[in-house]
Motif scaffolding. Structure first.
Motif, PDB file in Angstrom:
ATOM      1  N   ASP A  54       0.825  -1.210   0.000  1.00 31.40           N
ATOM      2  CA  ASP A  54       0.000   0.000   0.000  1.00 31.40           C
ATOM      3  C   ASP A  54       0.860   1.262   0.000  1.00 31.40           C
ATOM      4  O   ASP A  54       0.587   2.235  -0.715  1.00 31.40           O
ATOM      5  N   LEU A  55       1.945   1.257   0.800  1.00 28.19           N
ATOM      6  CA  LEU A  55       2.835   2.406   0.826  1.00 28.19           C
ATOM      7  C   LEU A  55       3.635   2.523  -0.469  1.00 28.19           C
ATOM      8  O   LEU A  55       3.965   3.621  -0.913  1.00 28.19           O
ATOM      9  N   LEU A  60       3.592   7.276  -5.237  1.00 29.35           N
ATOM     10  CA  LEU A  60       3.312   8.011  -6.468  1.00 29.35           C
ATOM     11  C   LEU A  60       2.915   9.456  -6.174  1.00 29.35           C
ATOM     12  O   LEU A  60       3.042  10.327  -7.034  1.00 29.35           O
ATOM     13  N   ALA A  61       2.428   9.718  -4.964  1.00 28.82           N
ATOM     14  CA  ALA A  61       2.020  11.073  -4.604  1.00 28.82           C
ATOM     15  C   ALA A  61       3.212  11.968  -4.278  1.00 28.82           C
ATOM     16  O   ALA A  61       3.054  13.183  -4.162  1.00 28.82           O
ATOM     17  N   LEU A  62       4.404  11.358  -4.125  1.00 34.98           N
ATOM     18  CA  LEU A  62       5.601  12.147  -3.846  1.00 34.98           C
ATOM     19  C   LEU A  62       6.226  12.628  -5.153  1.00 34.98           C
ATOM     20  O   LEU A  62       5.797  12.259  -6.246  1.00 34.98           O
ATOM     21  N   ASP A  63       7.276  13.434  -5.034  1.00 39.58           N
ATOM     22  CA  ASP A  63       7.927  14.006  -6.219  1.00 39.58           C
ATOM     23  C   ASP A  63       8.990  13.054  -6.766  1.00 39.58           C
ATOM     24  O   ASP A  63      10.138  13.435  -6.976  1.00 39.58           O
ATOM     25  N   ILE A  64       8.577  11.806  -7.011  1.00 35.40           N
ATOM     26  CA  ILE A  64       9.509  10.833  -7.570  1.00 35.40           C
ATOM     27  C   ILE A  64       9.664  11.081  -9.073  1.00 35.40           C
ATOM     28  O   ILE A  64       8.807  11.699  -9.701  1.00 35.40           O
ATOM     29  N   GLN A  80      -2.852  -5.793 -10.127  1.00 36.83           N
ATOM     30  CA  GLN A  80      -4.248  -5.369 -10.060  1.00 36.83           C
ATOM     31  C   GLN A  80      -4.583  -4.706  -8.726  1.00 36.83           C
ATOM     32  O   GLN A  80      -5.663  -4.933  -8.153  1.00 36.83           O
ATOM     33  N   GLY A  81      -3.645  -3.898  -8.219  1.00 35.78           N
ATOM     34  CA  GLY A  81      -3.896  -3.186  -6.971  1.00 35.78           C
ATOM     35  C   GLY A  81      -3.714  -1.693  -7.164  1.00 35.78           C
ATOM     36  O   GLY A  81      -3.639  -1.192  -8.281  1.00 35.78           O
ATOM     37  N   GLY A  82      -3.615  -0.960  -6.058  1.00 36.33           N
ATOM     38  CA  GLY A  82      -3.329   0.462  -6.104  1.00 36.33           C
ATOM     39  C   GLY A  82      -4.557   1.327  -6.334  1.00 36.33           C
ATOM     40  O   GLY A  82      -5.659   0.867  -6.578  1.00 36.33           O
ATOM     41  N   ASP A  83      -4.336   2.627  -6.241  1.00 41.83           N
ATOM     42  CA  ASP A  83      -5.373   3.640  -6.371  1.00 41.83           C
ATOM     43  C   ASP A  83      -5.414   4.106  -7.828  1.00 41.83           C
ATOM     44  O   ASP A  83      -4.499   4.771  -8.308  1.00 41.83           O
ATOM     45  N   GLY A  84      -6.478   3.744  -8.539  1.00 43.05           N
ATOM     46  CA  GLY A  84      -6.583   4.110  -9.944  1.00 43.05           C
ATOM     47  C   GLY A  84      -6.540   5.605 -10.170  1.00 43.05           C
ATOM     48  O   GLY A  84      -5.965   6.078 -11.160  1.00 43.05           O
ATOM     49  N   GLU A  85      -7.128   6.377  -9.272  1.00 43.40           N
ATOM     50  CA  GLU A  85      -7.142   7.836  -9.410  1.00 43.40           C
ATOM     51  C   GLU A  85      -5.731   8.407  -9.272  1.00 43.40           C
ATOM     52  O   GLU A  85      -5.347   9.314 -10.005  1.00 43.40           O
ATOM     53  N   LEU A  86      -4.972   7.859  -8.322  1.00 45.92           N
ATOM     54  CA  LEU A  86      -3.595   8.311  -8.119  1.00 45.92           C
ATOM     55  C   LEU A  86      -2.723   7.936  -9.322  1.00 45.92           C
ATOM     56  O   LEU A  86      -1.890   8.726  -9.765  1.00 45.92           O
ATOM     57  N   ILE A  87      -2.930   6.734  -9.856  1.00 44.48           N
ATOM     58  CA  ILE A  87      -2.177   6.309 -11.042  1.00 44.48           C
ATOM     59  C   ILE A  87      -2.490   7.233 -12.216  1.00 44.48           C
ATOM     60  O   ILE A  87      -1.581   7.667 -12.944  1.00 44.48           O
ATOM     61  N   GLU A 448       2.966   8.790  11.202  1.00 45.45           N
ATOM     62  CA  GLU A 448       3.176  10.128  10.661  1.00 45.45           C
ATOM     63  C   GLU A 448       3.421  10.083   9.154  1.00 45.45           C
ATOM     64  O   GLU A 448       2.913  10.912   8.404  1.00 45.45           O
ATOM     65  N   LEU A 449       4.221   9.094   8.725  1.00 45.96           N
ATOM     66  CA  LEU A 449       4.521   8.991   7.302  1.00 45.96           C
ATOM     67  C   LEU A 449       3.271   8.627   6.507  1.00 45.96           C
ATOM     68  O   LEU A 449       3.019   9.192   5.434  1.00 45.96           O
ATOM     69  N   ARG A 450       2.466   7.707   7.035  1.00 48.79           N
ATOM     70  CA  ARG A 450       1.228   7.341   6.340  1.00 48.79           C
ATOM     71  C   ARG A 450       0.293   8.542   6.244  1.00 48.79           C
ATOM     72  O   ARG A 450      -0.365   8.760   5.213  1.00 48.79           O
ATOM     73  N   ALA A 451       0.236   9.339   7.310  1.00 48.25           N
ATOM     74  CA  ALA A 451      -0.616  10.526   7.286  1.00 48.25           C
ATOM     75  C   ALA A 451      -0.125  11.532   6.243  1.00 48.25           C
ATOM     76  O   ALA A 451      -0.921  12.152   5.532  1.00 48.25           O
ATOM     77  N   TYR A 452       1.200  11.668   6.145  1.00 48.13           N
ATOM     78  CA  TYR A 452       1.774  12.590   5.163  1.00 48.13           C
ATOM     79  C   TYR A 452       1.454  12.123   3.745  1.00 48.13           C
ATOM     80  O   TYR A 452       1.038  12.920   2.883  1.00 48.13           O
ATOM     81  N   LEU A 453       1.637  10.826   3.475  1.00 47.58           N
ATOM     82  CA  LEU A 453       1.331  10.297   2.144  1.00 47.58           C
ATOM     83  C   LEU A 453      -0.157  10.427   1.837  1.00 47.58           C
ATOM     84  O   LEU A 453      -0.548  10.722   0.695  1.00 47.58           O
ATOM     85  N   ALA A 454      -1.006  10.214   2.852  1.00 47.71           N
ATOM     86  CA  ALA A 454      -2.451  10.355   2.639  1.00 47.71           C
ATOM     87  C   ALA A 454      -2.806  11.795   2.296  1.00 47.71           C
ATOM     88  O   ALA A 454      -3.658  12.052   1.435  1.00 47.71           O
ATOM     89  N   ASP A 455      -2.144  12.750   2.972  1.00 45.81           N
ATOM     90  CA  ASP A 455      -2.394  14.158   2.676  1.00 45.81           C
ATOM     91  C   ASP A 455      -1.976  14.509   1.258  1.00 45.81           C
ATOM     92  O   ASP A 455      -2.669  15.255   0.557  1.00 45.81           O
ATOM     93  N   ARG A 456      -0.817  13.973   0.836  1.00 45.92           N
ATOM     94  CA  ARG A 456      -0.355  14.237  -0.538  1.00 45.92           C
ATOM     95  C   ARG A 456      -1.313  13.633  -1.565  1.00 45.92           C
ATOM     96  O   ARG A 456      -1.622  14.245  -2.583  1.00 45.92           O
ATOM     97  N   ALA A 457      -1.785  12.416  -1.278  1.00 48.71           N
ATOM     98  CA  ALA A 457      -2.722  11.765  -2.189  1.00 48.71           C
ATOM     99  C   ALA A 457      -4.056  12.514  -2.228  1.00 48.71           C
ATOM    100  O   ALA A 457      -4.673  12.649  -3.300  1.00 48.71           O
TER     101      ALA A 457
END
Length: 462
Positions: A54-55, A60-64, A80-87, A448-457
């Motif tokens: 999941d992480l 993908l929400a980061l500046d990679i 067949q996983g992941g967030d289609g909207e984020l992709i 904290e990291l999950r919250a940060y990634l969720a905020d970016r997403a």
């Protein structure tokens, strides 16, 4: 709730991967060959995806960079996983050639599930001018449409899959492509890369072709060809200030020193204008700031990434100058004129960090590959003493930005455990990376990291 040791390990692993995904492109570096880079990066992708799927997708929400974003999307769609909207959001930020290359790789993998087809169809539907793509990326577009089980109606479908069916196209660019096969004038209304092939087949002189196709070139194409065109006596001057900051810095560093001196005002003005545009509303808000910038010999990079680390340092210099209220640059060479920067000499990071701390800044930013060798280890000792004895409260915010992935360590090389290190590829990402650096000291866990990634997403969806 208190974080467990496992949570801290998870946070460290994901941050290690994020740093690699920001800086590494699987290409040869100064100290590592292409094979070592690709092997190391492939291991990281497999490890993070296998342990934190999941992480893995959420990064993908980061500046990679696009290379790693494509690898993540390819892996996630295969499973067949992941967030289609984020992709879909990350795909929209990719350059068209990179996206079409990803679709080709998905086809080669045999990844053709419903989600993959829907994502490809949605991306194609969102393209601003699919007829332009049909001319410029004809083979790639056809392959993507076949893979997505999608054939556009009308003349676009005929153009791609049955061009002989029509003797004339109503869409102007399709008609110009058809006419360019037998009419020389028509090729000058096509995209530069398409017209170049027609011109070569017709034996048109290079200087004549460049002169007549200049109006069809993109800014990046004009910048890439500026040196060659100048030798042919053709003016294809690009709007330099509109270029991405690192790309513009690379262009400047590729110029001969005599040309840089002659065009100093123009080049400096373009770099400052690009930096001001990048800084935006943050301009002048970072207080007293000192930067330590690496222009040692290793900043040459490699033959395939020529002067890339130095270009990142030069771009960061102008961006930090724009962000700061009061700014001072400390180049490792002691050079005072950044326009004349060149990769040469040892890496006396420790000495320059001492000089920088003597400036009493509010913030210190170090841009370097982290190979401190004059003398070895001094930078780590200086930072250790500074953090533990002289500034234990952390009144001076110190961040190390590293543009080079270390394949052997599976991370970007750190200067000291007391100072956060994050990878960097594009200077435009610098403000967000300094924010991400707060997680890189190993003192925060996965919550904290999950919250940060969720905020970016979440920001992606707004």
């Amino acid at each position: 709730m208190d974080e467990t040791f496992a949570d801290l390990i998870e946070s460290e692993d994901v941050l290690l991967f994020a740093n690699a995904a920001i800086s590494a492109t699987g290409q040869r570096e100064f100290r590592d060959g292409r094979h070592a880079q690709r092997l190391s990066l492939d291991f990281l992708h497999r490890y993070i995806h296998g342990n934190y799927p999941d992480l893995y997708a959420a990064t993908l929400a980061l500046d990679i960079n696009d290379h790693n974003a494509a690898l993540i999307i390819r892996t996630v769609l295969r499973e067949q996983g992941g967030d289609g909207e984020l992709i879909a959001w990350r795909l929209a930020r990719m350059s068209p050639p990179r996206a079409y290359r990803l679709f080709r790789d998905l086809r080669g993998d045999g990844t053709n599930n419903r989600r993959t087809r829907a994502i490809i169809r949605d991306w194609l539907a969102a393209r601003p001018d699919l007829a332009f793509d049909a001319v410029k990326y004809r083979t790639a577009l056809k392959a993507a449409m076949r893979h997505a089980h999608f054939r556009p109606p009308g003349e676009l479908g005929d153009f791609l899959f049955a061009p002989a069916r029509r003797t004339r196209f109503e869409t102007p660019i399709l008609e110009k492509w058809r006419r360019a096969h037998y009419e020389t004038q028509a090729l000058y209304d096509l995209p530069y890369t398409v017209a170049e092939g027609f011109a070569a087949r017709r034996g048109i002189a290079r200087e004549v072709f460049l002169d007549r196709i200049a109006h069809r070139m993109t800014r990046l194409e004009r910048l890439r060809l500026a040196g060659r065109a100048a030798r042919d006596g053709v003016d294809t001057a690009a709007d330099l200030a509109a270029m991405p900051l690192v790309r513009l810095a690379s262009y400047v560093l590729a110029l001969p020193v005599s040309t840089r001196i002659e065009r100093r005002a123009e080049l400096t003005g373009a770099l400052r204008a690009s930096a001001a545009r990048t800084a935006g509303p943050r301009r002048g808000t970072w207080g007293r700031l000192t930067a330590v910038l690496d222009d040692s010999f290793s900043s040459y990079g490699s033959p395939v990434k020529r002067r890339r680390p130095l270009a990142v340092a030069l771009a960061c210099h102008y961006l930090l100058e724009a962000l700061a209220g009061e700014y001072r640059a400390r180049w490792l060479s002691g050079r005072a004129d950044p326009i004349l920067a060149r990769p040469a000499g040892p890496t006396p990071l420790g000495l320059r960090i001492i000089d920088a701390l003597d400036d009493h800044p509010d913030r210190l930013v170090i841009v370097s590959d982290g190979w401190d060798n004059a003398p070895p280890g001094l930078a780590a000792e200086v930072l250790r003493v500074w953090r533990r004895r002289l500034d234990p409260a952390g009144e001076v915010a110190i961040t190390h930005l590293n543009p080079v992935y270390d394949a052997e360590r599976f991370e970007v090389r750190r200067l000291s455990p007391a100072v956060p290190t994050v990878g960097i590829r594009d200077a435009e990402d610098l403000p967000a990376l300094v924010e991400l650096a707060a997680f890189a000291l190993g003192r925060t866990g996965s919550a904290e990291l999950r919250a940060y990634l969720a905020d970016r997403a979440a920001a992606v969806r707004r």
